[in-house]
Write an enzyme that holds these catalytic residues in place. Structure first.
Site, PDB file in Angstrom:
ATOM      1  N   SER A   1       1.302  -0.694   0.073  1.00 58.98           N
ATOM      2  CA  SER A   1       0.062  -0.047  -0.239  1.00 58.98           C
ATOM      3  C   SER A   1       1.004   1.458   0.035  1.00 58.98           C
ATOM      4  CB  SER A   1      -1.111   0.122   1.471  1.00 58.98           C
ATOM      5  OG  SER A   1      -2.085   0.991   1.094  1.00 58.98           O
TER       6      SER A   1
ATOM      7  N   ASP B   1      -8.798  -5.437  -5.550  1.00 57.42           N
ATOM      8  CA  ASP B   1      -8.474  -3.822  -5.372  1.00 57.42           C
ATOM      9  C   ASP B   1      -8.604  -3.238  -5.982  1.00 57.42           C
ATOM     10  OD1 ASP B   1      -7.447  -2.073  -4.596  1.00 57.42           O
ATOM     11  OD2 ASP B   1      -5.127  -2.793  -4.244  1.00 57.42           O
TER      12      ASP B   1
ATOM     13  N   HIS C   1      -8.478  -4.518  -1.610  1.00 60.85           N
ATOM     14  CA  HIS C   1      -6.917  -4.677  -0.790  1.00 60.85           C
ATOM     15  C   HIS C   1      -5.777  -4.671   0.002  1.00 60.85           C
ATOM     16  CE1 HIS C   1      -2.837  -0.947  -1.298  1.00 60.85           C
ATOM     17  NE2 HIS C   1      -3.780  -0.061   0.154  1.00 60.85           N
TER      18      HIS C   1
END
Length: 537
Positions: A252, A481, A518
């Site tokens: 991330s 995601d 995600h």
């Protein structure tokens, strides 16, 4: 027209007509039709009139007001925090030496190590930290040559507590990925994880004290970039005597920091791992973070960032986290977990959380609203928005830094440069700019939603990532995601290859492999952990 006026006059006179009619007579219908109602209709009218009349007699309204337990909870929390603030102020008045911080939580994830740097850190957009702290934790043993260190980068709101330690046995956010024989094998590697500057878990951030005046920075804290955070981390590595990392690893925001580490310090990083990250922030993720910042800043308790010692903007933080949570997981997962089920189908629908998905988001917001400094969310998320490893952005930043360093060295720079705070809103509403439809991203239009695998990425990005041309790199993405779509990871991999790198491994998890969006990087030991372990060797 005359007949219509007569009919409307009759309608206005209906209340008095009803009042003067006998108990057995039916009230006229509130329509312009003259046909008499059928018997079933008369029965429904009778029942409706009886219900409405009794309700009006009790409350003066046709229906009772709805209950809002979600708002009650927020108001109750505000009252408790306000009482704590008043108590703290009273204690401070009674004892000038009392260490009182008011209702603002002491943000912590437990015991950490702390590195203090007394050398000033000049920042990309003009600010300076004349001294700063970095909170960090380590696992494994640094070998005699100090060549087995891995720098693990965090996501936006994570602390340095990626794994349990002797001084802090609570499970960390990557607990199952770190340890003997695991993805980050502590029998082989010395793993270092930091809380970024701008954060609130021990590193210097908006909630820290400005050494210049002894007051909390609040929104006097300078704007940060990802590169600023990396430079601070490498000050820590200097302090630990680590000249070169075996690998830089992150997911991330951490994936962004990992790439930035290699680009800024290519001679000090051996391998690069970027999971569910990007090489430049794109409009969708910028828009979502902007929305989170706006709902937080619109909370009256935010007070333009000066809420320390007062009631913090917990309602804005809760809403910001709910928005973020929508982007962290995926639609397919939520279909399986929640579908259209309501928390209690025996009760009437409500405007407060009612469906299971709503209660899930509400719970996510509740857990977060007092555990992370709101100002840190603003500053760190803005740094993510500004992220762009393209060559033009890097050159512009380098030019600004060179001028700042010259000014700082000669003492010409004022510590209160008002020109850095001169942003104003445009006088005219937004209009589509012609050039926004002309640029090329993937040998096509900016309007393309995804980058076809194998297409050449923008030359600006290829040149920006060229310092990594000979660094072994692992890039991983997840098809489900929505915050950092997999095409953004493909963009990284293709840009590295186009720069001449022949040692790029790219893995994309299909929706069959992961429906967790995600957050897959936090959950998938088999694919994320397995590929990472194999890459590191």
């Amino acid at each position: 027209m005359k007949s219509q006026r007569l009919a409307l006059t009759g309608l206005r006179q209906l209340p008095s007509t009803i009042a003067s009619s006998s108990p057995k007579s039916q009230p006229p219908s509130f329509v312009l039709a003259t046909a008499a109602p059928s018997r079933p209709q008369r029965q429904r009218n009778n029942a409706s009139r009886t219900f409405s009349t009794s309700r009006r007699l009790r409350s003066g309204a046709s229906n009772p007001a709805l209950n809002f337990p979600c708002l009650d909870a927020i108001e109750t929390r505000s009252a408790k925090l306000s009482a704590a603030s008043a108590s703290s102020r009273a204690a401070a008045a009674a004892s000038a030496s009392a260490d009182v911080s008011g209702p603002e939580p002491s943000y912590t994830a437990g015991a950490t190590l702390r590195y203090h740097c007394s050398d000033p850190l000049l920042l990309d957009w003009g600010g300076v930290l004349r001294e700063f702290d970095i909170a960090y934790e380590t696992w494994g043993t640094l070998n005699p040559s100090k060549s087995n260190a891995i720098l693990l980068h965090t996501g936006l709101s994570a602390s340095s507590h990626a794994h349990s330690t002797e001084s802090n046995p609570a499970p960390g956010w990557w607990e199952k990925f770190i340890g003997p024989g695991r993805a980050l094998d502590t029998d082989k590697y010395f793993v270092v994880c930091t809380n970024v500057i701008g954060g609130c878990y021990g590193s210097t951030g908006p909630g820290s004290v400005d050494p210049a005046d002894g007051q909390v920075y609040a929104t006097r804290f300078p704007i940060l970039t990802m590169e600023d955070m990396v430079r601070a981390q490498f000050r820590l590595l200097d302090g630990l005597g680590i000249r070169k990392l075996y690998a830089s690893v992150g997911s991330s925001m951490g994936g962004m920091l990992s790439l930035a580490s290699g680009v800024l310090f290519p001679e000090r990083v051996g391998r690069i791992v970027s999971i569910s990250g990007c090489a430049r922030s794109h409009p969708y993720s910028i828009a979502m973070r902007h929305t989170q910042r706006q709902v937080l800043m619109m909370d009256p308790n935010w007070n333009r960032g000066f809420y320390y010692g007062r009631v913090p903007p917990h309602a804005g933080m809760k809403l910001a986290r709910e928005i973020a949570t929508v982007t962290y997981r995926s639609g397919p997962e939520w279909e399986q977990r929640f579908a259209r089920r309501r928390a209690d189908p025996t009760k009437p629908p409500a405007l407060c959380p009612d469906f299971l998905i709503e209660t899930y988001l509400d719970h996510a917001g509740e857990k977060f609203c007092l555990t992370y400094d709101p100002n840190s969310l603003l500053y760190v998320s803005k740094a993510m928005d500004l992220f762009d490893l393209g060559i033009e952005n890097r050159r512009a930043a380098a030019a600004r830094r060179a001028e700042r360093e010259r000014s700082f060295a000669t003492g010409e720079e004022s510590s209160l440069d008002e020109s850095r705070c001169s942003l104003t809103l445009p006088e005219t509403p937004y209009e589509e700019q012609p050039e926004s439809l002309e640029g090329e991203v993937w040998a096509g239009s900016d309007l393309e939603e995804s980058a076809p695998q194998g297409c050449r990425p923008p030359e600006d990005l290829v040149r920006g990532l060229s310092p990594l041309w000979d660094h072994p790199a692992l890039v991983m993405g997840v098809a489900s995601d929505i915050l950092f779509p997999a095409w953004q990871q493909r963009e990284i991999a293709e840009a590295l290859k186009a720069s001449g790198n022949r040692n790029v491994a790219y893995h994309e998890l299909s929706e069959e492999q992961s429906i967790f969006g995600h957050d897959t990087f936090l959950l998938d030991l088999k694919n994320i952990g397995g590929n990472l372990r194999n890459f590191l060797g």
